[in-house]
Every structure is written in C-alpha cells, then in structure tokens.
Design an enzyme around this catalytic site. Sequence first.
Site, PDB file in Angstrom:
ATOM      1  CE  LYS A  94      11.864   6.849  -6.659  1.00 48.40           C
ATOM      2  NZ  LYS A  94      11.840   5.951  -5.531  1.00 48.40           N
TER       3      LYS A  94
HETATM    4  N1  GLU Z   1       7.983   2.743  -0.912  1.00 45.72           N
HETATM    5  C1  GLU Z   1       7.992   1.478  -1.554  1.00 45.72           C
HETATM    6  C2  GLU Z   1       8.535   1.631  -2.960  1.00 45.72           C
HETATM    7  O1  GLU Z   1       8.723   2.705  -3.431  1.00 45.72           O
HETATM    8  C3  GLU Z   1       6.593   0.932  -1.542  1.00 45.72           C
HETATM    9  C4  GLU Z   1       6.455  -0.449  -2.014  1.00 45.72           C
HETATM   10  C5  GLU Z   1       5.030  -0.939  -1.752  1.00 45.72           C
HETATM   11  O2  GLU Z   1       4.123  -0.470  -2.430  1.00 45.72           O
HETATM   12  O3  GLU Z   1       4.863  -1.736  -0.851  1.00 45.72           O
HETATM   13  O4  GLU Z   1       8.822   0.729  -3.630  1.00 45.72           O
END
Ligand code: GLU
Length: 292
Positions: free
Chosen positions: A268
């Site tokens: 990010k």
């Molecule tokens: N919220 C997690 C991320 O942004 C999700 C990871 C997953 O897809 O398990 O990395």
Amino acid sequence: MTQVTPGATYRGRLAPSPTGYLHLGHARTFWIAQQRAQANGGVLVLRNEDLDATRFKLEFVSAMLEDLGWFGFAWQEGPDCGGPFGPYNQSERREFYLAAMRKLLAGGFIYPCTCSRSDVRRALAAPHQGEDEPVYPGTCRAKYKAGGKEGSFDPESTSGSPHKRNWRFRVPDGEVIAFEDGACGPQQFIAGKDFGDFVVWRHDGVPAYQLSVVVDDAAMQITEVVRGADLLPSTARQLLLYRALGAPAPQFYHCPLMTDEKGVRLAKRHDSLSLRRLRAEGNSPAQLRARW
Ligand code: GLU
C-alpha cells in the site's frame, strides 16, 4: 484434509483490508478471483477485513468500495449489499471468532502465551512477503500439555490486565501439510519447521488474521480462496485450523505477486500504483489491465 465437495456452487471472495488505498497488485489478484467466480458460474463475496483498528481508517473503506466499483468489480454479497452470510465487516463478526476459540480450547488445540514478541504484534494482519512470523520456540507451550488444562478463555477479562495472554495454536511438529494449489501446483510445508505455534488471539482481545480468515471463509462457505502467492505458508497453518474446527477447507489458488521495477512486492506504500492515483492520472481500467 477434508476439502469442500467438488460440484458445490462456486463461492469466491475478495478480502481487502482497509489499511491503505488499493493498488494495481490487489486489482490483479482480485480480477483473477472475479474471473474464476464468473467462469464457474459462481458467487463473489466482498469481505471487509477491518479488525486491525490501529491501522484501519474509515475513509479507506469507502475508498475501497469506490475503487473496486470503478475498476469493474461486482460482488453479489458484501457490506454494502448484504447477503445470507453476513455481516461482511469482520469488526461485526466477533461472536464467530469467540465460538471458534471456545471450540479450539475444548479440543486442546490452543494454549495461552505470555511471551511478548513482535510476531504477536504483527498477527493481526496477513503475513505478506517478508513478514512471516518466526517459528515460536515453545516457551509457553511446555507449560501446557496437549489436551491438558489450559484454563479459561475470556478475552474480555484478560484485556488490560497485567496478566495479558496471547493464545497460540499448537502445531503437530513434523507433520507434512500438503495441498494442491490451483495455480502453483503441489505444495508441502512441515509443521514445527516451516512455521511454529502461531498466534490465533491477541492479548488485547483481537482475533489474529489466521483465525479470522478461516472462521469467515468457512462460515461464508467459500469454495475457493484466490490470493497472492506470499500467503502459501499461511494456507498450511489455516489447513490445520480447518481440521481442528471440523470445517471442510476450500480449494486454493495463489496468484503470482506483482512487483515494482525493483522486484519488490507492491504494497500500500506504493502510492504511485494506487488505483486512486492511476485513475486521477487518466488511466482507464482497461488500459491498466492491458499492463499486466
Ligand atoms: N485481508 C487480507 C489481506 O489483505 C486477506 C488475505 C487473504 O486473502 O487471506 O491480505
């Protein structure tokens, strides 16, 4: 490991964390997820992974929904449109995580840990490339025999107390965790060597990524998880959680990571490749897709 029955209606998911603006790397992985859901005549779920209150900002949630819509994503269930497996914001799913913890405790799979380590701090977020937690040396594990009495799990009463306890999943040392990945082929990890007892619940009362993602993918009946290849070692841990919780595991499809010109995984912090910025610079989603 039990896997979901082939032939069940395909259910895929996009699971972004609102800790920054989405970038082109997210979009590519999500695009693959969407294409696989469409190709299989399935459903795509949007889950807002907003458990990390220290990093997440409300403005990122609305930005996320807007950027996804602009890029051409369409989901059939999600925080904005509801659905039969809601709520779709993780911050509203605490009861599900607590129920799973009670089950793990009853089965003797977890133990409290008083070690203060940086992997505990990090456990909230998915461990992306270079962030995987170190193998836990087992300092607190030795105090609790497998299947023995670990005491009670009460996140409300321990939070803020001087006897803060994190909870770890006791991995079966030496067991080979093997699975077939839809994109990367056969995978194999050794418990206790490639990863150790991992954090499932933090002393401040927040469920860790490994637990929340398994509980939600199981509860939302996700049949295939599409995500970045850096999460392959997390999948091995998660398979142990599915087994311990008695839930069938989904299929997995880990996409190659998108890197910048120096070969570093997009994060990010790569603001120049955020969908916001690219859009402001006049790029269309179709032009951006042509770049990958
Ligand atoms: N919220 C997690 C991320 O942004 C999700 C990871 C997953 O897809 O398990 O990395």
